[in-house]
Design an enzyme around this catalytic site. Structure first.
Site, PDB file in Angstrom:
ATOM      1  N   HIS A  89     -35.593 -23.096  50.203  1.00 48.51           N
ATOM      2  CA  HIS A  89     -36.693 -22.620  49.567  1.00 48.51           C
ATOM      3  C   HIS A  89     -37.819 -22.310  50.603  1.00 48.51           C
ATOM      4  CE1 HIS A  89     -36.796 -27.078  50.090  1.00 48.51           C
ATOM      5  NE2 HIS A  89     -38.197 -27.109  50.659  1.00 48.51           N
ATOM      6  N   ARG A 128     -42.652 -17.945  69.779  1.00 49.57           N
ATOM      7  CA  ARG A 128     -44.148 -17.998  69.159  1.00 49.57           C
ATOM      8  C   ARG A 128     -44.740 -19.340  69.509  1.00 49.57           C
ATOM      9  NH1 ARG A 128     -41.019 -14.597  66.696  1.00 49.57           N
ATOM     10  NH2 ARG A 128     -41.686 -12.607  65.817  1.00 49.57           N
TER      11      ARG A 128
HETATM   12  N1  INI Z   1     -41.360 -27.453  55.557  1.00 52.75           N
HETATM   13  C1  INI Z   1     -41.973 -26.844  56.642  1.00 52.75           C
HETATM   14  O1  INI Z   1     -42.883 -26.858  57.299  1.00 52.75           O
HETATM   15  N2  INI Z   1     -40.904 -26.056  57.359  1.00 52.75           N
HETATM   16  C2  INI Z   1     -39.782 -25.880  56.784  1.00 52.75           C
HETATM   17  O2  INI Z   1     -38.867 -25.023  57.409  1.00 52.75           O
HETATM   18  C3  INI Z   1     -39.130 -26.589  55.849  1.00 52.75           C
HETATM   19  N3  INI Z   1     -37.626 -26.420  55.281  1.00 52.75           N
HETATM   20  O3  INI Z   1     -37.037 -25.911  55.694  1.00 52.75           O
HETATM   21  O4  INI Z   1     -37.585 -27.122  54.062  1.00 52.75           O
HETATM   22  C4  INI Z   1     -40.062 -27.412  54.913  1.00 52.75           C
HETATM   23  N4  INI Z   1     -39.799 -28.141  53.893  1.00 52.75           N
HETATM   24  C5  INI Z   1     -40.175 -29.185  53.675  1.00 52.75           C
HETATM   25  C6  INI Z   1     -41.597 -28.905  52.757  1.00 52.75           C
HETATM   26  O5  INI Z   1     -42.655 -28.566  53.319  1.00 52.75           O
HETATM   27  C7  INI Z   1     -41.984 -30.325  52.044  1.00 52.75           C
HETATM   28  O6  INI Z   1     -42.396 -31.168  53.083  1.00 52.75           O
HETATM   29  C8  INI Z   1     -41.204 -31.118  51.099  1.00 52.75           C
HETATM   30  O7  INI Z   1     -40.534 -30.134  50.110  1.00 52.75           O
HETATM   31  C9  INI Z   1     -41.790 -32.103  50.306  1.00 52.75           C
HETATM   32  O8  INI Z   1     -42.934 -31.652  49.478  1.00 52.75           O
END
Ligand code: INI
Length: 161
Positions: A89, A128
């Site tokens: 996602h 980065r």
């Molecule tokens: N959140 C991130 O900040 N980076 C990511 O790469 C990521 N991935 O890979 O899924 C990610 N997922 C968590 C998301 O931001 C929420 O915390 C979670 O879905 C709960 O709402």
């Protein structure tokens, strides 16, 4: 003659909030260090910085909005790392974070900076975050101070013609 206005990055009287995502902490801790170093370099007092941790990029806008709404801060810096390889996602997290953060600025008038890496690989993220391509945290910290300075300068013009 045209009038030009630029924001000062002097941080001496600034109060800054930082929202930092814990997801991909091996990257976001580096962004946070970069931001803190840059703020200190511009004269921001340690005591004037508030750091708030959130689980992931998706949660950044809500915390940023609450912080901006307090009116205690001249700017809110948002730090996160969304890595394509690591999630199905990716696009949702990126677009919600970007849209949500932009809205915080628009709705509150408090500069809210987008320091969320949206990259294809861990290598790109690390590049980065302080290795080959600078540090995004430092970059947005400087931009936060500039925007705070710019808004002050615009306000100082007053509303008279
Ligand atoms: N959140 C991130 O900040 N980076 C990511 O790469 C990521 N991935 O890979 O899924 C990610 N997922 C968590 C998301 O931001 C929420 O915390 C979670 O879905 C709960 O709402």
């Amino acid at each position: 003659m045209a009038h030009e206005i630029e924001g000062s990055t002097d941080g001496r009287e600034r109060r800054i909030a930082i929202v930092c995502s814990r997801f991909n902490a091996f990257v976001t801790t580096k962004l946070l260090s970069g931001a803190l170093l840059e703020l200190a370099r511009h004269g921001v007092d340690d005591d004037a910085v508030t750091i708030v941790h959130v689980p992931g990029g998706f949660e950044i806008p809500l915390a940023a909005r609450r912080l901006a709404a307090t009116k205690r801060f001249d700017a809110v810096i948002c730090l996160g790392a969304v890595i394509r390889g690591a999630t199905a996602h990716f696009d949702y997290v990126c677009s919600e974070a970007a849209r949500g953060i932009a809205r915080v600025s628009d709705d509150t008038g408090v500069p809210t900076l987008f320091g969320v890496l949206t990259v294809d690989s861990v290598e790109q993220a690390l590049e980065r975050a302080g290795t080959r391509s600078g540090n995004k945290g430092a970059e947005v910290a400087r931009a936060a101070l500039e925007m705070a300075g710019l808004l002050d300068a615009i306000d100082a013009m007053g509303t008279d013609r």
